[in-house]
Motif scaffolding. Structure first.
Motif, PDB file in Angstrom:
ATOM      1  N   THR A   1       0.814  -1.293   0.038  1.00 13.35           N
ATOM      2  CA  THR A   1       0.031   0.005   0.044  1.00 13.35           C
ATOM      3  C   THR A   1       0.686   1.454   0.123  1.00 13.35           C
ATOM      4  OG1 THR A   1      -0.102   0.151   2.490  1.00 13.35           O
ATOM      5  CG2 THR A   1      -1.720  -1.354   1.491  1.00 13.35           C
ATOM      6  N   GLY A   2       2.074   0.996   0.489  1.00 15.31           N
ATOM      7  CA  GLY A   2       3.066   2.369   0.104  1.00 15.31           C
ATOM      8  C   GLY A   2       2.888   2.965   1.512  1.00 15.31           C
ATOM      9  N   LEU A   3       2.562   2.267   2.662  1.00 16.33           N
ATOM     10  CA  LEU A   3       2.383   2.983   4.110  1.00 16.33           C
ATOM     11  C   LEU A   3       3.723   2.279   4.589  1.00 16.33           C
ATOM     12  CD1 LEU A   3      -1.247   3.290   4.959  1.00 16.33           C
ATOM     13  CD2 LEU A   3       0.200   4.716   3.712  1.00 16.33           C
TER      14      LEU A   3
ATOM     15  N   VAL B   1       7.138   4.660  -0.596  1.00 15.08           N
ATOM     16  CA  VAL B   1       6.390   5.515   0.032  1.00 15.08           C
ATOM     17  C   VAL B   1       5.323   6.074  -1.020  1.00 15.08           C
ATOM     18  CG1 VAL B   1       6.080   7.493   1.614  1.00 15.08           C
ATOM     19  CG2 VAL B   1       8.291   6.155   1.612  1.00 15.08           C
ATOM     20  N   SER B   2       4.111   5.639  -0.501  1.00 13.65           N
ATOM     21  CA  SER B   2       2.924   5.929  -1.320  1.00 13.65           C
ATOM     22  C   SER B   2       2.586   7.543  -0.976  1.00 13.65           C
ATOM     23  CB  SER B   2       1.677   5.511  -0.816  1.00 13.65           C
ATOM     24  OG  SER B   2       0.524   6.039  -1.550  1.00 13.65           O
ATOM     25  N   LEU B   3       2.750   8.723  -2.362  1.00 10.67           N
ATOM     26  CA  LEU B   3       2.894   9.778  -2.279  1.00 10.67           C
ATOM     27  C   LEU B   3       1.796  10.531  -3.274  1.00 10.67           C
ATOM     28  CD1 LEU B   3       6.655  10.477  -1.771  1.00 10.67           C
ATOM     29  CD2 LEU B   3       4.939  10.758   0.013  1.00 10.67           C
ATOM     30  N   THR B   4       1.384  11.628  -2.980  1.00  8.65           N
ATOM     31  CA  THR B   4       0.623  12.422  -4.136  1.00  8.65           C
ATOM     32  C   THR B   4       1.382  13.283  -4.614  1.00  8.65           C
ATOM     33  OG1 THR B   4      -1.574  12.025  -2.645  1.00  8.65           O
ATOM     34  CG2 THR B   4      -1.477  13.880  -4.288  1.00  8.65           C
ATOM     35  N   VAL B   5       1.327  13.476  -5.874  1.00  9.26           N
ATOM     36  CA  VAL B   5       2.135  14.189  -6.854  1.00  9.26           C
ATOM     37  C   VAL B   5       1.527  15.735  -6.653  1.00  9.26           C
ATOM     38  CG1 VAL B   5       3.059  15.032  -9.003  1.00  9.26           C
ATOM     39  CG2 VAL B   5       2.748  12.462  -8.416  1.00  9.26           C
ATOM     40  N   SER B   6       2.395  16.665  -6.166  1.00 10.60           N
ATOM     41  CA  SER B   6       1.781  17.959  -5.862  1.00 10.60           C
ATOM     42  C   SER B   6       1.984  18.829  -6.952  1.00 10.60           C
ATOM     43  CB  SER B   6       2.447  18.456  -4.475  1.00 10.60           C
ATOM     44  OG  SER B   6       3.854  18.416  -4.688  1.00 10.60           O
ATOM     45  N   ALA B   7       2.988  18.558  -8.017  1.00  9.90           N
ATOM     46  CA  ALA B   7       3.255  19.252  -9.194  1.00  9.90           C
ATOM     47  C   ALA B   7       3.910  18.380 -10.161  1.00  9.90           C
ATOM     48  CB  ALA B   7       3.809  20.467  -8.975  1.00  9.90           C
ATOM     49  N   ALA B   8       3.881  18.609 -11.524  1.00 11.61           N
ATOM     50  CA  ALA B   8       4.485  17.871 -12.572  1.00 11.61           C
ATOM     51  C   ALA B   8       4.601  18.582 -13.771  1.00 11.61           C
ATOM     52  CB  ALA B   8       3.646  16.639 -12.700  1.00 11.61           C
ATOM     53  N   GLY B   9       5.935  18.408 -14.154  1.00  7.32           N
ATOM     54  CA  GLY B   9       6.386  19.137 -15.352  1.00  7.32           C
ATOM     55  C   GLY B   9       6.756  18.106 -16.631  1.00  7.32           C
TER      56      GLY B   9
ATOM     57  N   ASP C   1       9.727  17.036 -17.273  1.00  4.74           N
ATOM     58  CA  ASP C   1      10.992  16.056 -16.761  1.00  4.74           C
ATOM     59  C   ASP C   1      11.202  16.151 -15.307  1.00  4.74           C
ATOM     60  OD1 ASP C   1      11.734  18.764 -16.515  1.00  4.74           O
ATOM     61  OD2 ASP C   1      13.358  18.545 -18.065  1.00  4.74           O
ATOM     62  N   TRP C   2      10.131  16.615 -14.620  1.00  7.30           N
ATOM     63  CA  TRP C   2      10.088  16.780 -13.351  1.00  7.30           C
ATOM     64  C   TRP C   2       8.673  16.207 -12.651  1.00  7.30           C
ATOM     65  CZ3 TRP C   2       7.010  20.279 -11.070  1.00  7.30           C
ATOM     66  CH2 TRP C   2       6.825  21.306 -11.449  1.00  7.30           C
ATOM     67  N   PHE C   3       8.785  15.883 -11.335  1.00  5.63           N
ATOM     68  CA  PHE C   3       7.540  15.940 -10.274  1.00  5.63           C
ATOM     69  C   PHE C   3       7.922  16.607  -9.058  1.00  5.63           C
ATOM     70  CE2 PHE C   3       9.270  11.781  -9.623  1.00  5.63           C
ATOM     71  CZ  PHE C   3       8.781  11.712  -8.217  1.00  5.63           C
ATOM     72  N   GLU C   4       6.872  16.843  -8.166  1.00  7.28           N
ATOM     73  CA  GLU C   4       7.201  17.266  -7.014  1.00  7.28           C
ATOM     74  C   GLU C   4       6.294  16.507  -5.808  1.00  7.28           C
ATOM     75  OE1 GLU C   4       8.930  21.922  -7.371  1.00  7.28           O
ATOM     76  OE2 GLU C   4       6.828  21.480  -6.584  1.00  7.28           O
ATOM     77  N   VAL C   5       6.681  16.228  -4.647  1.00 11.63           N
ATOM     78  CA  VAL C   5       5.790  15.755  -3.725  1.00 11.63           C
ATOM     79  C   VAL C   5       5.931  16.785  -2.733  1.00 11.63           C
ATOM     80  CG1 VAL C   5       5.762  13.436  -4.606  1.00 11.63           C
ATOM     81  CG2 VAL C   5       7.776  14.405  -2.978  1.00 11.63           C
ATOM     82  N   SER C   6       4.932  16.642  -1.593  1.00 12.78           N
ATOM     83  CA  SER C   6       4.890  17.437  -0.474  1.00 12.78           C
ATOM     84  C   SER C   6       4.958  16.518   0.722  1.00 12.78           C
ATOM     85  CB  SER C   6       3.884  18.460  -0.389  1.00 12.78           C
ATOM     86  OG  SER C   6       3.887  19.325  -1.457  1.00 12.78           O
ATOM     87  N   LEU C   7       6.014  16.711   1.734  1.00 12.08           N
ATOM     88  CA  LEU C   7       6.026  15.837   2.605  1.00 12.08           C
ATOM     89  C   LEU C   7       5.672  16.356   3.964  1.00 12.08           C
ATOM     90  CD1 LEU C   7       9.578  14.234   1.486  1.00 12.08           C
ATOM     91  CD2 LEU C   7       7.039  13.480   0.706  1.00 12.08           C
ATOM     92  N   ILE C   8       4.781  15.862   4.781  1.00  9.71           N
ATOM     93  CA  ILE C   8       4.150  16.144   6.267  1.00  9.71           C
ATOM     94  C   ILE C   8       5.343  15.692   7.219  1.00  9.71           C
ATOM     95  CG2 ILE C   8       1.860  16.003   5.473  1.00  9.71           C
ATOM     96  CD1 ILE C   8       1.759  13.660   6.862  1.00  9.71           C
ATOM     97  N   PRO C   9       5.281  16.045   8.351  1.00  6.81           N
ATOM     98  CA  PRO C   9       6.280  15.746   9.409  1.00  6.81           C
ATOM     99  C   PRO C   9       6.294  14.205   9.509  1.00  6.81           C
ATOM    100  CG  PRO C   9       5.028  17.669  10.151  1.00  6.81           C
ATOM    101  CD  PRO C   9       4.472  17.224   8.831  1.00  6.81           C
ATOM    102  N   GLU C  10       5.091  13.568   9.567  1.00  7.60           N
ATOM    103  CA  GLU C  10       5.168  12.257   9.926  1.00  7.60           C
ATOM    104  C   GLU C  10       5.741  11.257   8.619  1.00  7.60           C
ATOM    105  OE1 GLU C  10       4.068   8.357  11.170  1.00  7.60           O
ATOM    106  OE2 GLU C  10       4.151  10.308  12.342  1.00  7.60           O
ATOM    107  N   THR C  11       6.013  11.731   7.573  1.00  5.17           N
ATOM    108  CA  THR C  11       6.555  10.842   6.504  1.00  5.17           C
ATOM    109  C   THR C  11       8.093  11.238   6.626  1.00  5.17           C
ATOM    110  OG1 THR C  11       4.686  11.417   5.086  1.00  5.17           O
ATOM    111  CG2 THR C  11       6.652  10.672   3.792  1.00  5.17           C
TER     112      THR C  11
END
Length: 209
Positions: free
Chosen positions: A3-5, A143-151, A153-163
């Motif tokens: 599940t990526g958790l 790690v299961s993540l949600t893509v917060s932005a994508a171009g 040739d790149w993508f970004e993820v936003s990481l909370i303190p728990e992650t």
């Protein structure tokens, strides 16, 4: 299936690389707490099979294809790794469907701090760019993540303190590498579209709608 958790951070205690194969031993008490010979454990997103185990460790064999597709050949004794046991039938799917079949590797291009949370920008090659969409799912080092932005040739993820605290992503800096697995549904759709387009070109009677 996973599940990526991430359940715990393990530690590499032995790594024997012999040509196009290797044998990896990982310290992971929780991962082996109910494991049996032949069970699957995700190690930084790579699905590995338990070949031997003790009370707080397990050993897995790594084949050439896995070495070529992942960051495993870069690992060293003492490195921390993300561990997750295979999902059981009836478990909550808190992350997303992760197979543990790595698509390839990526590199951290940028790291931005925002108080307690952080944004990481990763590289994205042309083959995988169509499979990564804004607000879609991606697994980075398991790690299961949600893509917060994508171009392109790149993508970004936003990481909370728990992650940041519970996974190895908190240690990533510019230049760090990671394993990525794109969404399985996106991969199937892309292949259907490719074969559908080919069929249209060679057989006017077959179409994909």
């Amino acid at each position: 299936m996973f599940t990526g958790l991430i359940e715990e951070q393990g530690r590499i205690v032995r790594w024997e690389l012999n040509g196009d194969a290797g044998r990896l031993t990982v310290h992971g008490p929780l991962a082996v707490s109910d494991a049996a010979h032949g069970d699957s454990i995700s190690v930084n997103g790579v699905c590995l099979t338990v070949a031997d185990q003790g009370d707080d460790w397990f050993t897995a064999d790594v084949m050439g294809q896995t070495l070529a597709m992942s960051t495993i050949s870069q690992w060293a004794i003492g490195d921390a790794v993300n561990l997750e046991r295979a999902a059981a039938v009836g478990d909550r799917l808190g992350g997303h469907i992760v197979q543990g079949h790595i698509d390839g590797t990526t590199t951290v291009l940028d790291r931005r701090e925002h108080g307690d949370w952080r944004v990481l920008r990763f590289s994205l090659d042309a083959a995988h760019a169509p499979l990564v969409v804004d607000k879609g799912s991606i697994a980075v080092d398991g790690v299961s993540l949600t893509v917060s932005a994508a171009g392109d040739d790149w993508f970004e993820v936003s990481l909370i303190p728990e992650t940041l605290a519970a996974t190895t992503l908190g240690d990533k800096v510019v230049g760090s590498t990671a394993n990525i697995e794109t969404d399985i549904l996106a991969r199937h759709v892309a292949r259907l579209v490719r074969f559908g387009a080919s069929a249209d070109q060679h057989d006017g009677e077959r179409t994909l709608s």
